[in-house]
Design an enzyme around this catalytic site. Sequence first.
Site, PDB file in Angstrom:
ATOM      1  N   LYS A 100       0.835  -1.212   0.000  1.00 53.86           N
ATOM      2  CA  LYS A 100       0.000   0.000   0.000  1.00 53.86           C
ATOM      3  C   LYS A 100       0.863   1.253   0.000  1.00 53.86           C
ATOM      4  O   LYS A 100       0.512   2.266  -0.635  1.00 53.86           O
ATOM      5  CB  LYS A 100      -0.917  -0.013   1.228  1.00 53.86           C
ATOM      6  CG  LYS A 100      -1.779   1.252   1.416  1.00 53.86           C
ATOM      7  CD  LYS A 100      -2.644   1.539   0.200  1.00 53.86           C
ATOM      8  CE  LYS A 100      -3.773   2.513   0.495  1.00 53.86           C
ATOM      9  NZ  LYS A 100      -3.390   3.762   1.145  1.00 53.86           N
TER      10      LYS A 100
ATOM     11  N   GLU B 115       0.658   6.772  -6.751  1.00 52.54           N
ATOM     12  CA  GLU B 115      -0.469   7.715  -6.786  1.00 52.54           C
ATOM     13  C   GLU B 115       0.035   9.159  -6.820  1.00 52.54           C
ATOM     14  O   GLU B 115      -0.462   9.989  -7.586  1.00 52.54           O
ATOM     15  CB  GLU B 115      -1.345   7.472  -5.568  1.00 52.54           C
ATOM     16  CG  GLU B 115      -2.515   8.397  -5.380  1.00 52.54           C
ATOM     17  CD  GLU B 115      -3.199   8.138  -4.049  1.00 52.54           C
ATOM     18  OE1 GLU B 115      -3.228   9.058  -3.216  1.00 52.54           O
ATOM     19  OE2 GLU B 115      -3.678   7.004  -3.837  1.00 52.54           O
TER      20      GLU B 115
END
Length: 303
Positions: free
Chosen positions: A175, A182
Amino acid sequence: MRIAIIGLGRMGANMARRLAGRDIKVIGYNRSPEVAHELAREEENITAADSVAKAIGHLSPPRVVWLMLPAGAPTEDHLRQVAERLEPGDLIVDGANSNFHDTRRRGEWLEERSIGFVDAGTSGGIWGLENGYCLMVGGEKRYVELIEPALKALAPAPDRGWAHVGPVGAGHYTKMIHNGIEYGMMQALAEGLALLRSRDEFGIDLAQVSEVWRHGSVVQSWLLDLTADALARDQSLEAIQPVVSDSGEGRWTAIEAVEQGVPAPVMTLALQMRFASQDQEGYPARLLSVMRNAFGGHVITKR
């Protein structure tokens, strides 16, 4: 299945709603008790608890307690509170954005007490309730299998959008890298659209272009979908301060790249651009202006 969720912020509350809507019994606890009681009034499969102890008291072995709390001390404190009330074979899940180094340490500490630990890197934001969450899960297979019904309920579909990616720590590590990517994607979209806007003589409609890119383009993405929607409402963004915060995972990703000796210039520079947006003082830029004046006589712009 019955599961306790500790921490009912935006993500935690919506996850509780999604689980409850798929016939999983949820015991909700939040430091502001009214949040849990409001959820309980909203969903018949959610029961409010006024303390961590009471939340755990509603569970039967093997107990599953899912933490959705800010990284650092809040997660650490609650994990220890929960562990004190659990028995061997019970399970703690950390679904928030903890640093994977902390996750591995906590996993070892819980293993000494024969308590299971799963780290579930969770992506989906405020849209997860409707669209489902992407879940990157680390831990022993037997513990992942224990929460598989919840993972399938939270994911976009039972057979996709979630994966057991490795041992304890692997979920949060995956993550973390996801969030670094991102950062880079967001920065590229923002810079590209700013360049389109800067060429005044073309009068390019950013809402139109971003909508076109959403269909058949190699840059189509959910981030682009959200950007196109925002630009359709307002292209000037005059009411928005040019300040972009960073949640911490971008920093951890950049540090990991340095420590591993893996070049990650896009993600690192995207993080640095966020730091630049947060600089209210502008001291480095002022100092640069002084330098240029000193060696070249360039004009200094006064306040």
